[in-house]
Design a protein around this motif. Structure first.
Motif, PDB file in Angstrom:
ATOM      1  N   THR A  88       0.792  -1.182  -0.142  1.00  0.00           N
ATOM      2  CA  THR A  88      -0.071   0.002   0.130  1.00  0.00           C
ATOM      3  C   THR A  88       0.874   1.316   0.048  1.00  0.00           C
ATOM      4  OG1 THR A  88      -1.639  -1.056   1.250  1.00  0.00           O
ATOM      5  CG2 THR A  88      -1.665   1.233   1.212  1.00  0.00           C
ATOM      6  N   PRO A  89       0.752   2.209  -0.902  1.00  0.00           N
ATOM      7  CA  PRO A  89       1.580   3.298  -0.969  1.00  0.00           C
ATOM      8  C   PRO A  89       1.139   4.551   0.156  1.00  0.00           C
ATOM      9  CG  PRO A  89      -0.310   3.670  -2.382  1.00  0.00           C
ATOM     10  CD  PRO A  89      -0.371   2.118  -1.843  1.00  0.00           C
ATOM     11  N   THR A  90       2.401   4.741   0.686  1.00  0.00           N
ATOM     12  CA  THR A  90       2.304   5.896   1.722  1.00  0.00           C
ATOM     13  C   THR A  90       1.589   7.257   1.075  1.00  0.00           C
ATOM     14  OG1 THR A  90       4.093   5.210   2.830  1.00  0.00           O
ATOM     15  CG2 THR A  90       3.532   7.242   3.119  1.00  0.00           C
ATOM     16  N   VAL A  91       2.166   7.476  -0.208  1.00  0.00           N
ATOM     17  CA  VAL A  91       1.568   8.758  -0.705  1.00  0.00           C
ATOM     18  C   VAL A  91       0.923   8.636  -2.126  1.00  0.00           C
ATOM     19  CG1 VAL A  91       3.737   9.524  -1.433  1.00  0.00           C
ATOM     20  CG2 VAL A  91       1.986  11.144  -1.431  1.00  0.00           C
ATOM     21  N   SER A  92      -0.283   9.070  -2.519  1.00  0.00           N
ATOM     22  CA  SER A  92      -0.722   9.236  -3.806  1.00  0.00           C
ATOM     23  C   SER A  92      -0.531  10.443  -4.609  1.00  0.00           C
ATOM     24  CB  SER A  92      -2.231   9.029  -3.627  1.00  0.00           C
ATOM     25  OG  SER A  92      -2.367   7.477  -3.117  1.00  0.00           O
ATOM     26  N   VAL A  93       0.216  10.258  -5.670  1.00  0.00           N
ATOM     27  CA  VAL A  93       0.636  11.610  -6.248  1.00  0.00           C
ATOM     28  C   VAL A  93      -0.531  11.810  -7.468  1.00  0.00           C
ATOM     29  CG1 VAL A  93       2.283  12.849  -7.845  1.00  0.00           C
ATOM     30  CG2 VAL A  93       3.159  11.227  -6.199  1.00  0.00           C
ATOM     31  N   ILE A  94      -0.989  12.890  -7.147  1.00  0.00           N
ATOM     32  CA  ILE A  94      -2.287  13.122  -8.356  1.00  0.00           C
ATOM     33  C   ILE A  94      -1.863  14.222  -9.223  1.00  0.00           C
ATOM     34  CG2 ILE A  94      -4.617  13.934  -8.612  1.00  0.00           C
ATOM     35  CD1 ILE A  94      -5.219  12.696  -5.996  1.00  0.00           C
ATOM     36  N   MET A  95      -1.805  13.857 -10.521  1.00  0.00           N
ATOM     37  CA  MET A  95      -1.444  14.887 -11.792  1.00  0.00           C
ATOM     38  C   MET A  95      -2.650  15.211 -12.492  1.00  0.00           C
ATOM     39  SD  MET A  95       2.195  14.117 -13.116  1.00  0.00           S
ATOM     40  CE  MET A  95       3.824  14.255 -12.043  1.00  0.00           C
ATOM     41  N   VAL A  96      -3.041  16.198 -12.879  1.00  0.00           N
ATOM     42  CA  VAL A  96      -4.171  16.690 -13.658  1.00  0.00           C
ATOM     43  C   VAL A  96      -3.699  17.045 -14.935  1.00  0.00           C
ATOM     44  CG1 VAL A  96      -6.375  18.059 -14.206  1.00  0.00           C
ATOM     45  CG2 VAL A  96      -5.816  17.288 -11.730  1.00  0.00           C
ATOM     46  N   SER A  97      -3.942  16.386 -16.141  1.00  0.00           N
ATOM     47  CA  SER A  97      -3.420  16.691 -17.333  1.00  0.00           C
ATOM     48  C   SER A  97      -4.599  17.466 -18.109  1.00  0.00           C
ATOM     49  CB  SER A  97      -3.003  15.386 -18.066  1.00  0.00           C
ATOM     50  OG  SER A  97      -2.424  15.657 -19.647  1.00  0.00           O
ATOM     51  N   TYR A  98      -3.998  18.295 -19.120  1.00  0.00           N
ATOM     52  CA  TYR A  98      -5.010  18.807 -20.207  1.00  0.00           C
ATOM     53  C   TYR A  98      -4.063  19.301 -21.290  1.00  0.00           C
ATOM     54  CZ  TYR A  98      -8.158  21.427 -22.790  1.00  0.00           C
ATOM     55  OH  TYR A  98      -8.923  22.060 -24.068  1.00  0.00           O
ATOM     56  N   GLN A  99      -3.848  18.645 -22.449  1.00  0.00           N
ATOM     57  CA  GLN A  99      -3.025  18.995 -23.481  1.00  0.00           C
ATOM     58  C   GLN A  99      -1.684  19.244 -23.134  1.00  0.00           C
ATOM     59  OE1 GLN A  99      -5.238  18.180 -25.534  1.00  0.00           O
ATOM     60  NE2 GLN A  99      -6.428  19.815 -26.373  1.00  0.00           N
ATOM     61  N   THR A 100      -0.955  18.188 -22.160  1.00  0.00           N
ATOM     62  CA  THR A 100       0.278  18.574 -21.768  1.00  0.00           C
ATOM     63  C   THR A 100       1.028  17.071 -21.877  1.00  0.00           C
ATOM     64  OG1 THR A 100      -0.548  17.380 -19.660  1.00  0.00           O
ATOM     65  CG2 THR A 100      -0.555  19.899 -19.772  1.00  0.00           C
ATOM     66  N   ARG A 101       0.805  16.704 -23.245  1.00  0.00           N
ATOM     67  CA  ARG A 101       1.459  15.260 -23.537  1.00  0.00           C
ATOM     68  C   ARG A 101       3.071  15.573 -23.071  1.00  0.00           C
ATOM     69  NH1 ARG A 101       3.787  12.656 -27.975  1.00  0.00           N
ATOM     70  NH2 ARG A 101       3.037  10.405 -28.127  1.00  0.00           N
TER      71      ARG A 101
END
Length: 321
Positions: free
Chosen positions: A2-15
């Protein structure tokens, strides 16, 4: 594991940017177990497919339309397994191990519950945009009169940018940017995540405002650093209009009606004064177009009740809360 931290990235036209961000994050070798969740806001540049192809370890959630930053983070947070959520912009590159620095500080100082890092220019200098003060009526007066621009390095005339704060030392701050932000997942859940009324901008101020009311004390952790490649340099019309729409929304949601109307009037006066000055000087400044679009930004963002439900095209089902 189980991860200690969840990294969340939001992407919009950022390939290109998000592929680079994920590669540099992996190379930074975080010292704590982590997972990465990318929420793609209906990009048409192949971002979601490219992330899945080059980073199969990353969990990708693809949305049917662009729902903005805060709501997209909420989608990712509902699927997170870590005890902490780390919000990280796709136009960033880590310096050292920011994930480990933030989580390490959070473990030894659990009472803060919200932890900000430093966002740097490509030359390594601090961009001054990772933490800030809450909006105040005096701050709006300084903006309307131009004091915040003329005396930008004085805390008294520019309270929101915290010019007197030594970001190399850090410490408690009123509010933190969602560009590099660690938050206790339990607190985020208790708060209901980001307020969905915001499409972009001021949702992080709103979160810190509500978190403070629940006993949290946001803090700047100077050892956690990323280079912010695009955001701090962007001063175009579209961004300025969105910033103002976010500000108007915050005022209407969190301030008493009379006080909010006064602050809105001061904002309008400040933009008008800058647009007039640019016109008189013959400068082709973006603020002139921002002024022409004042009907849009004065309306704020549409209220949450008027928004369509979030539609997920594909991705993992939500984790039980």
């Amino acid at each position: 594991m189980t991860p200690t931290v969840s990294v969340i990235m939001v992407s919009y036209q950022t390939r290109r940017l998000i592929l680079r961000a994920l590669a540099t994050l992996r190379d930074a070798t975080p010292t704590v177990p982590y997972e990465v969740i990318v929420v793609d806001n209906a990009s048409t540049d192949g971002s979601a497919h490219a992330v899945r192809a080059e980073h199969p370890e990353v969990r990708v959630i693809r949305l049917a339309r662009n729902i903005g930053f805060g709501r997209a983070v909420n989608v990712g947070a509902a699927r997170a397994r870590g005890g902490y959520l780390l919000l990280l912009n796709p136009d960033t590159e880590p310096v050292g191990d920011p994930v480990g620095a933030l989580v390490g500080y959070a473990r030894t100082h659990p009472g803060h519950r919200i932890y900000a890092g430093r966002t740097l220019h490509p030359d390594g200098t601090d961009d001054g945009r990772s933490v800030f003060g809450f909006p105040s009526l005096w701050g709006h007066v300084c903006y309307a009169t131009g004091l915040s621009s003329m005396f930008r390095r004085l805390r008294w005339t520019n309270p929101e940018e915290l010019p007197g704060l030594d970001r190399r030392v850090g410490g408690p701050v009123p509010a933190a940017s969602g560009c590099l932000l660690l938050v206790d997942r339990a607190l985020f859940t208790t708060l209901g995540g980001f307020t969905p009324d915001y499409f972009m901008y001021s949702e992080d101020v709103d979160l810190c405002h509500r978190a403070t009311a629940h006993g949290a004390q946001p803090v700047l952790v100077p050892a956690a650093r990323v280079v912010h490649l695009n955001g701090a340099a962007s001063t175009g019309v579209r961004k300025r209009v969105m910033l103002l729409r976010g500000r108007i929304t915050y005022l209407r949601l969190r301030w008493p009606a009379r006080r909010a109307r006064i602050a809105e009037g001061l904002l309008v006066a400040g933009v008008a004064a800058r647009a007039l000055a640019a016109q008189l000087c013959g400068r082709d400044s973006p603020v002139r177009e921002v002024w022409r679009q004042r009907a849009d930004w004065r309306a704020g963002w549409p209220p949450a009740a008027s928004l369509d439900p979030v539609e997920i095209l594909d991705g993992d089902p939500a984790q039980p809360v």
